[in-house]
Write a protein that holds these residues in place. Sequence first.
Motif, mmCIF file in Angstrom:
data_model
loop_
_atom_site.group_PDB
_atom_site.id
_atom_site.type_symbol
_atom_site.label_atom_id
_atom_site.label_comp_id
_atom_site.label_asym_id
_atom_site.label_seq_id
_atom_site.Cartn_x
_atom_site.Cartn_y
_atom_site.Cartn_z
ATOM 1 N N MET A 145 26.000 36.391 37.437
ATOM 2 C CA MET A 145 26.681 36.255 36.150
ATOM 3 C C MET A 145 27.754 37.323 36.001
ATOM 4 O O MET A 145 28.877 37.050 35.535
ATOM 5 C CB MET A 145 25.677 36.349 35.008
ATOM 6 N N LEU A 146 27.436 38.550 36.409
ATOM 7 C CA LEU A 146 28.421 39.618 36.315
ATOM 8 C C LEU A 146 29.625 39.330 37.210
ATOM 9 O O LEU A 146 30.780 39.592 36.827
ATOM 10 C CB LEU A 146 27.783 40.956 36.700
ATOM 11 N N ASP A 147 29.372 38.787 38.394
ATOM 12 C CA ASP A 147 30.470 38.421 39.280
ATOM 13 C C ASP A 147 31.333 37.327 38.661
ATOM 14 O O ASP A 147 32.563 37.338 38.780
ATOM 15 C CB ASP A 147 29.927 37.958 40.635
ATOM 16 N N ARG A 148 30.680 36.382 38.015
ATOM 17 C CA ARG A 148 31.404 35.282 37.378
ATOM 18 C C ARG A 148 32.306 35.815 36.255
ATOM 19 O O ARG A 148 33.458 35.418 36.127
ATOM 20 C CB ARG A 148 30.378 34.289 36.807
ATOM 21 N N ILE A 149 31.761 36.703 35.445
ATOM 22 C CA ILE A 149 32.545 37.293 34.363
ATOM 23 C C ILE A 149 33.739 38.056 34.925
ATOM 24 O O ILE A 149 34.870 37.929 34.440
ATOM 25 C CB ILE A 149 31.657 38.214 33.505
ATOM 26 N N GLU A 150 33.514 38.847 35.962
ATOM 27 C CA GLU A 150 34.593 39.627 36.560
ATOM 28 C C GLU A 150 35.701 38.725 37.089
ATOM 29 O O GLU A 150 36.892 39.042 36.970
ATOM 30 C CB GLU A 150 34.043 40.494 37.695
ATOM 31 N N ALA A 151 35.302 37.563 37.648
ATOM 32 C CA ALA A 151 36.289 36.655 38.212
ATOM 33 C C ALA A 151 37.100 35.929 37.148
ATOM 34 O O ALA A 151 38.299 35.690 37.319
ATOM 35 C CB ALA A 151 35.591 35.630 39.114
ATOM 36 N N CYS A 152 36.469 35.596 36.019
ATOM 37 C CA CYS A 152 37.111 34.741 35.024
ATOM 38 C C CYS A 152 37.733 35.486 33.853
ATOM 39 O O CYS A 152 38.664 34.972 33.212
ATOM 40 C CB CYS A 152 36.100 33.726 34.479
ATOM 41 N N GLU A 153 37.244 36.691 33.562
ATOM 42 C CA GLU A 153 37.695 37.373 32.349
ATOM 43 C C GLU A 153 39.189 37.699 32.310
ATOM 44 O O GLU A 153 39.773 37.716 31.223
ATOM 45 C CB GLU A 153 36.878 38.646 32.122
ATOM 46 N N PRO A 154 39.831 37.972 33.453
ATOM 47 C CA PRO A 154 41.273 38.212 33.342
ATOM 48 C C PRO A 154 42.032 37.044 32.724
ATOM 49 O O PRO A 154 43.122 37.232 32.185
ATOM 50 C CB PRO A 154 41.687 38.433 34.803
ATOM 51 N N ALA A 155 41.438 35.852 32.778
ATOM 52 C CA ALA A 155 42.090 34.680 32.197
ATOM 53 C C ALA A 155 41.527 34.313 30.833
ATOM 54 O O ALA A 155 42.265 33.892 29.947
ATOM 55 C CB ALA A 155 41.939 33.478 33.136
ATOM 56 N N LEU A 156 40.199 34.474 30.623
ATOM 57 C CA LEU A 156 39.547 33.941 29.415
ATOM 58 C C LEU A 156 39.474 34.933 28.264
ATOM 59 O O LEU A 156 39.579 34.545 27.099
ATOM 60 C CB LEU A 156 38.129 33.456 29.748
ATOM 61 N N HIS A 157 39.197 36.192 28.535
ATOM 62 C CA HIS A 157 39.049 37.209 27.476
ATOM 63 C C HIS A 157 37.979 36.784 26.457
ATOM 64 O O HIS A 157 38.211 36.817 25.248
ATOM 65 C CB HIS A 157 40.377 37.438 26.745
ATOM 66 N N ALA A 158 36.799 36.435 26.943
ATOM 67 C CA ALA A 158 35.726 35.957 26.067
ATOM 68 C C ALA A 158 34.709 37.039 25.729
ATOM 69 O O ALA A 158 33.844 36.812 24.879
ATOM 70 C CB ALA A 158 35.003 34.774 26.724
ATOM 71 N N THR A 159 34.784 38.218 26.370
ATOM 72 C CA THR A 159 33.717 39.200 26.242
ATOM 73 C C THR A 159 34.170 40.475 25.550
ATOM 74 O O THR A 159 35.355 40.803 25.487
ATOM 75 C CB THR A 159 33.143 39.575 27.622
ATOM 76 N N TYR A 160 33.171 41.202 25.045
ATOM 77 C CA TYR A 160 33.374 42.495 24.402
ATOM 78 C C TYR A 160 32.159 43.359 24.708
ATOM 79 O O TYR A 160 31.017 42.886 24.656
ATOM 80 C CB TYR A 160 33.528 42.319 22.884
ATOM 81 N N ALA A 161 32.389 44.619 25.059
ATOM 82 C CA ALA A 161 31.312 45.595 25.260
ATOM 83 C C ALA A 161 30.317 45.121 26.317
ATOM 84 O O ALA A 161 29.103 45.130 26.097
ATOM 85 C CB ALA A 161 30.594 45.889 23.939
ATOM 86 N N ILE A 162 30.835 44.729 27.466
ATOM 87 C CA ILE A 162 29.943 44.314 28.545
ATOM 88 C C ILE A 162 29.102 45.505 28.988
ATOM 89 O O ILE A 162 29.573 46.648 29.012
ATOM 90 C CB ILE A 162 30.756 43.731 29.718
#
Length: 441
Positions: free
Chosen positions: A1-18
């Motif tokens: 899951m952490l790898d998935r977030i790292e891969a997608c977040e530069p485009a999605l910006h869905a997270t805060y305070a990981i």
Amino acid sequence: MLDRIEACEPALHATYAISADAALAEARASETRWRGNASLGPLDGVPVTVKENVASKGTPVPLGSAASDLVPAEDDAPPMARLREAGAILVTKTTMPDFGLLAAAPSSFHALTRNPWDLSRTPGGSSSGAAAAAAAGYGPLHVGTDIGGSIRIPAGFCGVFGLKPSWGRVPHLNPYFLRVTGPITREVADAAKMMEVLSLPDERDYMSLPYQPLPWSDLAPTDLRGLRLALLLDAGSDLAVDPEVVAAVSGAARILEAQGATIVPVDNWVEDEMRQGFSTFMHIRAAADLEELRPEQQQKLHPIIREAIARQPEIDAKALHRAQRSVLAMKQRTTQVSAGFDFVLSPVSPGPAFAAELWCADPEIGIVSDTVFTSVHNVSGQPAASITCGYTKAGLPIGLQIAGRRFDDVGVLRLSRAWELLRPEPRAWPTQQVIRSAAMT
């Protein structure tokens, strides 16, 4: 899951305070419990995301706004506390627009959250990051909140399942007579499993319903024969319902009818006076709360919010009372109409996801038109869900809203599960390769 977030977040910006390190430490502790046959239950070790307005101890709660003071929360809010007790692992909080006031994602604090199905489109709001995270595969379980459609609209735009439980079913802080907390997931069964935990009591919410150990996960196929389902396709908005949305929702109704349900088309039951009263009440509520901010804080609000406050005319106490009376009339009328049916089917939104930068589908009309199908069930307190019923020609998901009678949360889940089994095969989820490619383009 952490790898998935790292891969997608530069485009999605869905997270805060990981909280990657803390999450991995909790995962190791969960693994030890499972190996020792001492698990805390079926959610032990399962990663979750939680909307950032649901407090988690030690993390500031910006409410999507740069105007907020970043003070670490002293305690977990009830939903967060229940998830921790069940062993679920908080990996990250998720984004929202300023103070949850939009059915879209613009925020003065967070980068603009985007829709995994099409990065040029909004994920909806105000549970923007939660729905985007679910669609992008940031784990199986996500928590959102809903005051006028803030779970169902993002779920509909992002092609996932979202449940707005009955008002008071899930304890929350701060309690409010329209706000609820609920699950956003890819599958109905996962939402049901979350509700077993989220619905547990917490005396801090003095407005919550008495706890009931409901059969949340009993989702055996529903016999649709004999069910009376109302079908609402026009909620009386100035914003016309998109023909592709009408076609998808009507098609879902026909499939349910073929299984034995009786479909009864119904006309919009919310009068203009009720709708205007609701709009006035919500705008005055927001303006009053935001005007309590310090002047320097108000300057940090998203320009959209500042402009909305400036446009809001002053009204006297009698006008506010009349607006509240209209809201109560909407509640009465909605429960009366719904009582004649087992469930009410409708679109979630008049149209599919609009441009990511916009604050509503049509700025000339305003945000109330975005919530015409959803807000009535916040006012009435009834449970309602969003589940995908089709896609536009451009490949954007279309949400079907299933609303139940008061307190029939389990019934909504069961009919949602029945539709999940009956509907045409959903499209493949957006992959990180697709999201990366779209971002590069």
